[in-house]
Design a protein around this motif. Structure first.
Motif, PDB file in Angstrom:
ATOM      1  N   VAL A 107       0.859  -1.185   0.000  1.00 17.91           N
ATOM      2  CA  VAL A 107       0.000   0.000   0.000  1.00 17.91           C
ATOM      3  C   VAL A 107       0.893   1.232   0.000  1.00 17.91           C
ATOM      4  O   VAL A 107       1.806   1.344   0.829  1.00 17.91           O
ATOM      5  CB  VAL A 107      -0.942   0.031   1.220  1.00 17.91           C
ATOM      6  N   SER A 108       0.640   2.160  -0.925  1.00 13.13           N
ATOM      7  CA  SER A 108       1.461   3.374  -1.053  1.00 13.13           C
ATOM      8  C   SER A 108       0.580   4.604  -1.096  1.00 13.13           C
ATOM      9  O   SER A 108      -0.570   4.554  -1.564  1.00 13.13           O
ATOM     10  CB  SER A 108       2.309   3.321  -2.331  1.00 13.13           C
ATOM     11  N   TRP A 109       1.131   5.718  -0.635  1.00 13.55           N
ATOM     12  CA  TRP A 109       0.465   7.012  -0.769  1.00 13.55           C
ATOM     13  C   TRP A 109       1.534   8.075  -0.970  1.00 13.55           C
ATOM     14  O   TRP A 109       2.701   7.885  -0.636  1.00 13.55           O
ATOM     15  CB  TRP A 109      -0.427   7.321   0.427  1.00 13.55           C
ATOM     16  N   GLU A 110       1.149   9.216  -1.535  1.00 13.19           N
ATOM     17  CA  GLU A 110       2.130  10.241  -1.884  1.00 13.19           C
ATOM     18  C   GLU A 110       1.533  11.620  -1.693  1.00 13.19           C
ATOM     19  O   GLU A 110       0.311  11.798  -1.659  1.00 13.19           O
ATOM     20  CB  GLU A 110       2.598  10.047  -3.330  1.00 13.19           C
ATOM     21  N   TRP A 111       2.410  12.613  -1.573  1.00 14.99           N
ATOM     22  CA  TRP A 111       1.954  13.995  -1.382  1.00 14.99           C
ATOM     23  C   TRP A 111       3.069  14.957  -1.767  1.00 14.99           C
ATOM     24  O   TRP A 111       4.249  14.605  -1.801  1.00 14.99           O
ATOM     25  CB  TRP A 111       1.514  14.220   0.059  1.00 14.99           C
ATOM     26  N   GLU A 112       2.678  16.194  -2.063  1.00 16.83           N
ATOM     27  CA  GLU A 112       3.628  17.242  -2.410  1.00 16.83           C
ATOM     28  C   GLU A 112       3.984  18.048  -1.171  1.00 16.83           C
ATOM     29  O   GLU A 112       3.227  18.121  -0.209  1.00 16.83           O
ATOM     30  CB  GLU A 112       3.031  18.173  -3.461  1.00 16.83           C
ATOM     31  N   PHE A 113       5.143  18.682  -1.220  1.00 18.32           N
ATOM     32  CA  PHE A 113       5.493  19.652  -0.187  1.00 18.32           C
ATOM     33  C   PHE A 113       6.413  20.701  -0.807  1.00 18.32           C
ATOM     34  O   PHE A 113       6.954  20.512  -1.902  1.00 18.32           O
ATOM     35  CB  PHE A 113       6.136  18.988   1.037  1.00 18.32           C
ATOM     36  N   GLU A 114       6.580  21.786  -0.133  1.00 15.30           N
ATOM     37  CA  GLU A 114       7.310  22.924  -0.679  1.00 15.30           C
ATOM     38  C   GLU A 114       8.776  22.575  -0.905  1.00 15.30           C
ATOM     39  O   GLU A 114       9.410  21.921  -0.074  1.00 15.30           O
ATOM     40  CB  GLU A 114       7.210  24.111   0.281  1.00 15.30           C
ATOM     41  N   ALA A 115       9.302  23.015  -2.036  1.00 18.41           N
ATOM     42  CA  ALA A 115      10.694  22.755  -2.359  1.00 18.41           C
ATOM     43  C   ALA A 115      11.600  23.304  -1.259  1.00 18.41           C
ATOM     44  O   ALA A 115      11.412  24.427  -0.791  1.00 18.41           O
ATOM     45  CB  ALA A 115      11.059  23.386  -3.700  1.00 18.41           C
ATOM     46  N   GLY A 116      12.557  22.502  -0.849  1.00 16.47           N
ATOM     47  CA  GLY A 116      13.462  22.896   0.212  1.00 16.47           C
ATOM     48  C   GLY A 116      12.928  22.631   1.600  1.00 16.47           C
ATOM     49  O   GLY A 116      13.631  22.808   2.592  1.00 16.47           O
TER      50      GLY A 116
END
Length: 422
Positions: free
Chosen positions: A189-198
């Protein structure tokens, strides 16, 4: 990225999973014993949103789901790919793949399950644990954390990987994956998300996703105080897996697919079925390689219309540069020995189409060392059960004879498959 990733190292081991007291999904008393039971328990979470932009020749398909033959931790593949073969999941067994939505996470989770032997499930988990370390061999990824997973009777590993190259806007991204086993059940089971560069991935999306992922495992694995499943019980998918012929019927030295990326195994049609995985449906799939290449896929769809859509797509003739159901990828140095032919096919209660063609590659041969390939693909259905069989071998000096051989091999396999439960 590696410095930023270091800031979240050990997030998995700081007690986050101890906060998960109650599964988000109902946890039945018994573990699922068939792919059909897994599909039933997760049906309400399947991401069934259809985007009309994916319409192909007037047919709109169910959302993409990760192929069951993709290696565990498929996003973690170094250029030379040592050890990837060990992470290839079991083939020829009842299985399930689907994208699952939940309000706790922004993006759907990818979930895959296989019903195999307890020993095979344990070996796969161990291979995934070793494979996670290979993420640091990729220039764009950083392995932020690897830790044990022990929840709701499931035991395995969890990995968190971050990358700078997530979006065109310059955002970074993170992907967390759990690979675990409970008796004969193997899960990813996998999940993913974005976050601010740096920046850093942050705890909320990690633990929110972990809560849902653990709940999905609990829904399939059942109450951990009960026994772990030791193998598949009576079900249509189990009977279908048992009915697949021994590899030797296709030729000498036939073995299960040994490599994730060896192009010699996809001689002509590398995308004909991989883009047609129907999320949320029980599935049996197997690939074999030896003197010929064989692929067998059986899908147990919700209804006859879904089965028809799944049946038609692998044989759509869209060419190599168009989306959707690409049939065969040809380069400019190729020509037909025997032109493509698509015919109606009826045998007993199975109805559908059969595709044949032979290709001569002119100039320097490809890595397989053969300059001509015969291709036969059979796509049929019985009620809501869809079967896709593909045979590819050397065309030699008599491509018509090679095509007859492939057709006979696939027809023989079809004769062995049960038609109950369709």
């Amino acid at each position: 990225m590696r410095l930023a990733a270091a800031a979240v190292t050990l997030l998995f081991t700081l007690g986050g999973f101890d906060q998960l007291k109650t599964p988000v999904l109902p946890m039945p008393g018994d573990a699922a014993a068939s792919a059909e039971e897994i599909a039933d328990r997760l049906r309400g979470r399947v991401d069934d949103h259809v985007d009309r932009s994916s319409e192909d020749m007037g047919i709109i398909y169910a959302p993409f789901a990760l192929s069951l033959d993709a290696p565990l931790l498929h996003w973690c593949r170094p250029e030379q790919e040592p050890g990837v073969e060990a992470r290839l999941p079991p083939e020829g067994v009842p299985a399930y793949t689907g994208r699952l939505h939940a309000g706790e996470v922004a993006r759907p989770l990818e979930a895959r399950f296989w019903i195999t032997s307890p020993a095979r499930a344990s070996r796969s988990v161990a291979a995934a644990r070793r494979g996670a370390e290979q993420c640091d061999d990729r220039p764009d990824y950083a392995l932020s954390d690897v830790a044990d997973f022990d929840r709701w009777g499931w035991r395995g590993m969890q990995a968190l990987v971050t990358t700078d190259n997530w979006s065109e806007d310059g955002d970074s991204g993170a992907r967390a994956t759990i690979v675990a086993a409970r008796g004969a059940l193997l899960a990813e089971v996998s999940w993913e998300w974005e976050f601010e560069a740096g920046g850093v991935p942050g705890r909320p999306p990690l633990f929110q996703g972990a809560e849902v992922a653990a709940s999905v495992l609990a829904a399939v694995g059942g109450d951990p105080t009960g026994p772990a499943p030791s193998g598949a019980t009576s079900a249509a998918s189990t009977a279908m897996a048992a009915a697949l012929p021994p590899p030797s019927v296709y030729g000498e030295n036939m073995t299960p697919w040994p490599s994730a990326e060896d192009v010699s195994h996809d001689w002509v049609c590398s995308w004909a079925f991989n883009e047609n995985v129907y999320g949320g449906a029980p599935t049996v799939t197997r690939r074999l390689i030896g003197e010929v290449s064989v692929r067998e896929d059986v899908l147990f769809l919700p209804d006859e219309q879904s089965a028809e859509q799944a049946r038609v797509r692998p044989l759509l003739w869209a060419g190599p540069d168009r989306g959707g159901g690409r049939s065969c990828e040809l380069d400019e140095a190729s020509s037909y020995s025997v032109g493509r032919r698509l015919e109606s096919f009826v045998k007993g209660s199975w109805v559908g189409e059969i595709e044949t063609l032979a290709i001569r590659r002119q100039g320097e041969p490809r890595s397989i060392g053969r300059d001509s390939v015969a291709h036969v693909a059979l796509a049929v259905q019985h009620g809501s059960t869809m079967v896709y069989l593909r045979w590819q071998g050397p065309a030699g000096t008599d491509p018509a004879a090679a095509l007859r051989e492939g057709r006979a091999a696939l027809t023989h396999t079809l004769d062995l498959l049960p038609t109950t439960g369709g």
